[in-house]
Design a protein around this motif. Structure first.
Motif, PDB file in Angstrom:
ATOM      1  N   GLY A 124       0.825  -1.204   0.000  1.00 24.12           N
ATOM      2  CA  GLY A 124       0.000   0.000   0.000  1.00 24.12           C
ATOM      3  C   GLY A 124       0.856   1.249   0.000  1.00 24.12           C
ATOM      4  O   GLY A 124       2.024   1.216   0.381  1.00 24.12           O
ATOM      5  N   VAL A 173       0.839   5.174   1.471  1.00 23.39           N
ATOM      6  CA  VAL A 173       0.198   6.117   2.389  1.00 23.39           C
ATOM      7  C   VAL A 173       1.074   7.348   2.505  1.00 23.39           C
ATOM      8  O   VAL A 173       2.217   7.269   2.973  1.00 23.39           O
ATOM      9  CB  VAL A 173      -0.009   5.490   3.787  1.00 23.39           C
ATOM     10  N   ASN A 174       0.565   8.481   2.054  1.00 17.88           N
ATOM     11  CA  ASN A 174       1.312   9.743   2.099  1.00 17.88           C
ATOM     12  C   ASN A 174       2.710   9.599   1.482  1.00 17.88           C
ATOM     13  O   ASN A 174       3.702  10.103   2.013  1.00 17.88           O
ATOM     14  CB  ASN A 174       1.438  10.239   3.554  1.00 17.88           C
ATOM     15  N   GLU A 203       5.642   3.710   1.139  1.00 16.10           N
ATOM     16  CA  GLU A 203       5.221   2.346   0.801  1.00 16.10           C
ATOM     17  C   GLU A 203       5.195   1.486   2.053  1.00 16.10           C
ATOM     18  O   GLU A 203       6.143   1.487   2.843  1.00 16.10           O
ATOM     19  CB  GLU A 203       6.165   1.736  -0.229  1.00 16.10           C
ATOM     20  N   CYS A 246      -8.894  -3.054  10.720  1.00 16.12           N
ATOM     21  CA  CYS A 246      -8.329  -1.713  10.557  1.00 16.12           C
ATOM     22  C   CYS A 246      -8.090  -1.083  11.925  1.00 16.12           C
ATOM     23  O   CYS A 246      -8.968  -1.104  12.792  1.00 16.12           O
ATOM     24  CB  CYS A 246      -9.271  -0.832   9.736  1.00 16.12           C
ATOM     25  N   LEU A 294      -0.885   2.540   9.550  1.00 16.81           N
ATOM     26  CA  LEU A 294      -0.576   3.075   8.220  1.00 16.81           C
ATOM     27  C   LEU A 294      -1.318   2.294   7.134  1.00 16.81           C
ATOM     28  O   LEU A 294      -1.985   2.877   6.274  1.00 16.81           O
ATOM     29  CB  LEU A 294       0.927   3.016   7.955  1.00 16.81           C
ATOM     30  N   MET A 295      -1.217   0.968   7.167  1.00 17.03           N
ATOM     31  CA  MET A 295      -1.904   0.166   6.158  1.00 17.03           C
ATOM     32  C   MET A 295      -3.416   0.327   6.272  1.00 17.03           C
ATOM     33  O   MET A 295      -4.129   0.341   5.260  1.00 17.03           O
ATOM     34  CB  MET A 295      -1.518  -1.307   6.285  1.00 17.03           C
ATOM     35  N   SER A 296      -3.907   0.486   7.496  1.00 16.66           N
ATOM     36  CA  SER A 296      -5.346   0.654   7.694  1.00 16.66           C
ATOM     37  C   SER A 296      -5.865   1.903   6.986  1.00 16.66           C
ATOM     38  O   SER A 296      -6.971   1.913   6.441  1.00 16.66           O
ATOM     39  CB  SER A 296      -5.657   0.732   9.194  1.00 16.66           C
ATOM     40  N   GLN A 297      -5.054   2.967   6.989  1.00 18.61           N
ATOM     41  CA  GLN A 297      -5.454   4.194   6.290  1.00 18.61           C
ATOM     42  C   GLN A 297      -5.664   3.918   4.802  1.00 18.61           C
ATOM     43  O   GLN A 297      -6.576   4.455   4.178  1.00 18.61           O
ATOM     44  CB  GLN A 297      -4.398   5.280   6.477  1.00 18.61           C
ATOM     45  N   TYR A 298      -4.797   3.078   4.249  1.00 21.34           N
ATOM     46  CA  TYR A 298      -4.902   2.715   2.833  1.00 21.34           C
ATOM     47  C   TYR A 298      -6.116   1.814   2.591  1.00 21.34           C
ATOM     48  O   TYR A 298      -6.906   2.045   1.673  1.00 21.34           O
ATOM     49  CB  TYR A 298      -3.609   2.027   2.412  1.00 21.34           C
ATOM     50  N   THR A 343      -9.714   3.187   2.225  1.00 13.30           N
ATOM     51  CA  THR A 343     -10.098   3.905   0.995  1.00 13.30           C
ATOM     52  C   THR A 343     -10.634   2.954  -0.066  1.00 13.30           C
ATOM     53  O   THR A 343     -11.148   3.400  -1.088  1.00 13.30           O
ATOM     54  CB  THR A 343      -8.884   4.661   0.407  1.00 13.30           C
TER      55      THR A 343
END
Length: 311
Positions: free
Chosen positions: A113, A115-116, A119, A142, A147-151, A154
């Motif tokens: 993923g 995020v901002n 990777e 999540c 960090l991965m949860s933010q991705y 979406t």
């Protein structure tokens, strides 16, 4: 001199970038993202030494051929999204035609993923049977600050998501163990499900299974209908340990007899082991703290280290 400098800049632009710590999922994958980096770096160094950029053509960072591969990331389309609890989702991914991931039992795959601009990679175990045709399913929790949860939050139907693998797995053989004792905390349930389904799908497999699922509350138990169906088989028992429930009275009557409140501690482990029909081989999956606690409790209960497998 300008030509030499420009040429050097060209090669530096092609040099593989060393992965950041967030890019390693920490699950012991072979090859790890660092192994892939070392391989690509050696390839780049050979090409640079020979001043032959065609030698870099082998490099593949991702693929769109829909074949899962441990070395490169492959794009898969999300076909459905189902929210199971307030923070847990079940995602279904398309496979072309009637193809299959052909996973061995308990194997995991790695998600990539962004995020901002950073990777991130994390490992997940599909809950669908390893030979499922045309699709695979993954259970994901999540976290508020993950960090991965933010991705993941979406994602929507039709999005393309990159995976590589498979890795790991438990070398299960039908009837090898008289009984399997599965200790799972939260989404640690996921590698247990394909093994359970493999046993119930095989009429020749007479392995007893005791699954102990640890969750915070009754509402946070994942996949209740599937687990209830599995528990109807003659050789399958399922217990629940709910850490934040104080009473069983509010639970449906069908759950009250096989549910405990509080935590899965040393005494409860001993009680469950003593109720096993045969000497168990133990599978463990949860947080690192959960895995360490279970390993310690099992040792106190007389279960040797070679009779345990930690995912």
């Amino acid at each position: 001199l300008r030509t030499m400098s420009g040429n050097e800049d060209d090669w530096l632009a092609l040099k593989p970038q060393e992965p950041s710590p967030s890019q390693c999922c920490g699950s012991g994958c072979k090859p790890c993202i660092y192994d892939v980096y070392e391989k690509e770096l050696a390839q780049w160094e050979r090409a640079k030494a020979k001043q032959d950029k065609s030698l870099l053509m082998e490099k593949k960072e991702q693929s769109n051929n829909s074949e899962l591969n441990p070395d490169t990331f492959t794009a898969f389309s999300i076909s459905s999204v189902e929210q199971l609890t307030e923070d847990t989702y079940q995602y279904k991914f398309e496979l072309p035609g009637n193809s299959s991931l052909r996973l061995s039992l308990g194997q995991h795959i790695v998600l990539r993923g962004m995020v901002n601009g950073l990777e991130v990679q994390r490992a997940y175990t599909p809950i669908s049977p390893g030979n499922a045709e045309g699709y695979f399913e993954v259970l994901m929790k999540c976290y508020e600050a993950g960090l991965m949860s933010q991705y993941i939050k979406t994602w929507k139907k039709g999005d393309m998501v990159f995976w590589r693998g498979p890795f790991g797995g438990f070398p299960y053989q039908p009837n090898k163990h008289g009984e399997l004792l599965m200790l799972a905390s939260g989404t640690g349930l996921t590698p247990m499900l394909p093994i359970l389904q493999s046993i119930t799908d095989d009429e020749e497999d007479e392995t007893f299974v005791t699954l102990v699922g640890c969750f915070r509350t009754f509402d946070r138990i994942y996949l209740k209908p599937l687990l209830q169906d599995l528990a109807r088989y003659w050789n399958i028992r399922i217990f629940y340990v709910l850490s934040q429930e104080t009473s069983l009275e509010k639970l449906p009557w069908s759950y009250q007899e096989n549910t405990y409140t509080g935590r899965l501690d040393e005494d409860l482990i001993k009680t469950i082991i003593n109720s096993c029909r045969r000497k168990p081989f133990v599978l463990i999956c949860g947080s690192s703290a959960f895995n360490e606690d279970m390993t310690r409790y099992l040792k106190a209960a007389g279960i040797e280290e070679n009779s345990c497998f930690v995912f």
